[in-house]
Design a protein around this motif. Structure first.
Motif, PDB file in Angstrom:
ATOM      1  N   PRO A 281     -13.976  19.015  60.027  1.00 26.27           N
ATOM      2  CA  PRO A 281     -14.407  19.406  61.371  1.00 26.27           C
ATOM      3  C   PRO A 281     -15.294  20.652  61.382  1.00 26.27           C
ATOM      4  N   SER A 282     -15.157  21.501  60.368  1.00 22.17           N
ATOM      5  CA  SER A 282     -15.938  22.739  60.281  1.00 22.17           C
ATOM      6  C   SER A 282     -15.821  23.251  58.853  1.00 22.17           C
ATOM      7  N   ASP A 283     -16.325  24.462  58.609  1.00 22.58           N
ATOM      8  CA  ASP A 283     -16.166  25.046  57.274  1.00 22.58           C
ATOM      9  C   ASP A 283     -14.877  25.850  57.157  1.00 22.58           C
ATOM     10  N   SER A 284     -14.011  25.782  58.166  1.00 27.13           N
ATOM     11  CA  SER A 284     -12.748  26.516  58.184  1.00 27.13           C
ATOM     12  C   SER A 284     -11.674  25.760  57.406  1.00 27.13           C
ATOM     13  N   LEU A 289      -7.119  21.764  57.147  1.00 29.01           N
ATOM     14  CA  LEU A 289      -5.713  21.430  56.896  1.00 29.01           C
ATOM     15  C   LEU A 289      -5.065  20.766  58.103  1.00 29.01           C
ATOM     16  N   GLU A 290      -5.586  21.055  59.289  1.00 22.50           N
ATOM     17  CA  GLU A 290      -5.065  20.384  60.492  1.00 22.50           C
ATOM     18  C   GLU A 290      -5.644  18.981  60.659  1.00 22.50           C
ATOM     19  N   ALA A 291      -6.874  18.784  60.181  1.00 23.05           N
ATOM     20  CA  ALA A 291      -7.588  17.540  60.477  1.00 23.05           C
ATOM     21  C   ALA A 291      -7.485  16.480  59.387  1.00 23.05           C
ATOM     22  N   VAL A 292      -7.304  16.880  58.143  1.00 21.90           N
ATOM     23  CA  VAL A 292      -7.313  15.892  57.058  1.00 21.90           C
ATOM     24  C   VAL A 292      -6.038  15.994  56.252  1.00 21.90           C
ATOM     25  N   ASP A 293      -5.795  14.971  55.459  1.00 23.66           N
ATOM     26  CA  ASP A 293      -4.616  14.905  54.620  1.00 23.66           C
ATOM     27  C   ASP A 293      -4.697  15.976  53.523  1.00 23.66           C
TER      28      ASP A 293
END
Length: 320
Positions: A281-284, A289-293
């Protein structure tokens, strides 16, 4: 033509390998033309032993086509010789940051530092010993201080990256997550020894550098017992390196790699590895860690599909 006399400093530096500088000159002959010849590496830094190589850099006025090392032997001791153009050290120095701040009893640069290859060369040149008596050091004291601050910053960036990688591995419940935290703690010790003046780059010399700094032997042993985020935070605080949340000090960059779609799934070919393509979702790192496995993210970082690096601005904000 003036006679070139070998100095006492280079004689002392070569003592661990039982060589005299005249023996080195006899082997290398005309490859040592001129007087800008320097012993570099672990022997020059006072860290070498009987099994160390003898590394020599020669600076020449004419154009040096690339960095092509030449290999020789004096009995069983390996001699590595590289020619550089005379302006190379000054050019590398110019790419280091100018501003710095106090950290761990020394100075730490603010801003991004040059790539690792350049920084390793700078660490060698800053600790070099002239082969011939009367030859000046490659850098002045002021220039060496600037390089030292940049090398401290490089160590801090590496420690931050190592800790952030441990965050990912812990989130993925990877079996080696504890080892990743231990590795991050050792990288923090590297930052501490460089801040105390031990700026030669080389992982295997960390125990010797820590001893020369006066650190207790238990310090590195305790680093190897760090296995969690809480352990790392306490250990970093003990050193005086208050990193805070490592995930907030790094950024992610997807690698440019060809995509392959099979059915509804898209993969990336990175080297010899076919990996699931991650939609970050971004470079963060926190966002990732919230968006991908987490296991997929750990795999992507490990194999180079996603680059994990210290964020210069975020680290600056933490240090300033």
């Amino acid at each position: 033509m003036k006679a070139l006399i070998c100095g006492d400093a280079v004689r002392a530096a070569l003592r661990p390998v039982s060589l005299r500088p005249e023996e080195v000159i006899d082997v290398l002959g005309s490859c040592l033309e001129g007087d800008e010849v320097y012993l570099v590496g672990s022997l020059a830094a006072g860290l070498g032993n009987a099994g160390s190589d003898v590394d020599l850099h020669v600076f020449v006025q004419e154009r040096a086509e690339g960095v092509v090392p030449m290999l020789f032997f004096a009995d069983r001791t390996r001699l590595d010789l590289v020619h550089y153009e005379s302006g190379t050290p000054a050019a590398a120095l110019a790419r280091t940051p100018v501003q710095d701040v106090a950290l761990l009893g020394g100075r730490c640069a603010l801003g991004p530092v040059p790539p690792m290859t350049d920084m390793k060369r700078l660490s060698r040149w800053a600790t070099a010993v002239p082969l011939y008596e009367g030859a000046p050091p490659i850098f002045t004291a002021e220039e060496t201080a600037r390089i030292a601050a940049a090398l401290v910053r490089l160590a801090v960036d590496i420690a931050v990256r190592a800790a952030a990688l441990a965050v990912v591995m812990a989130a993925a419940k990877a079996p080696l997550a504890g080892l990743a935290w231990s590795r991050a703690a050792e990288r923090a010790v590297e930052a501490a020894v460089r801040a105390r003046g031990e700026i030669f780059v080389g992982d295997k010399w960390l125990p010797a550098k820590a001893r020369r700094c006066g650190f207790p032997p238990a310090l590195l042993a305790d680093a190897r017992r760090v296995t969690t985020a809480a352990d790392f935070a306490r250990y970093a605080d003990r050193l005086g390196l208050r990193v805070g949340d490592p995930a907030a000090l790094v950024r992610l960059t997807p690698a440019e790699a060809p995509d392959f779609t099979f059915g509804d799934t898209t993969f990336q070919l990175v080297g010899e590895h076919l990996l699931h393509r991650l939609n970050l979702p971004s470079d963060s790192l926190d966002d990732a860690l919230e968006a991908v496995d987490a296991p997929a993210l750990a795999e992507a970082i490990t194999h180079g599909a996603v680059a994990l690096a210290a964020d210069p601005a975020a680290v600056d904000g933490r240090l300033a």
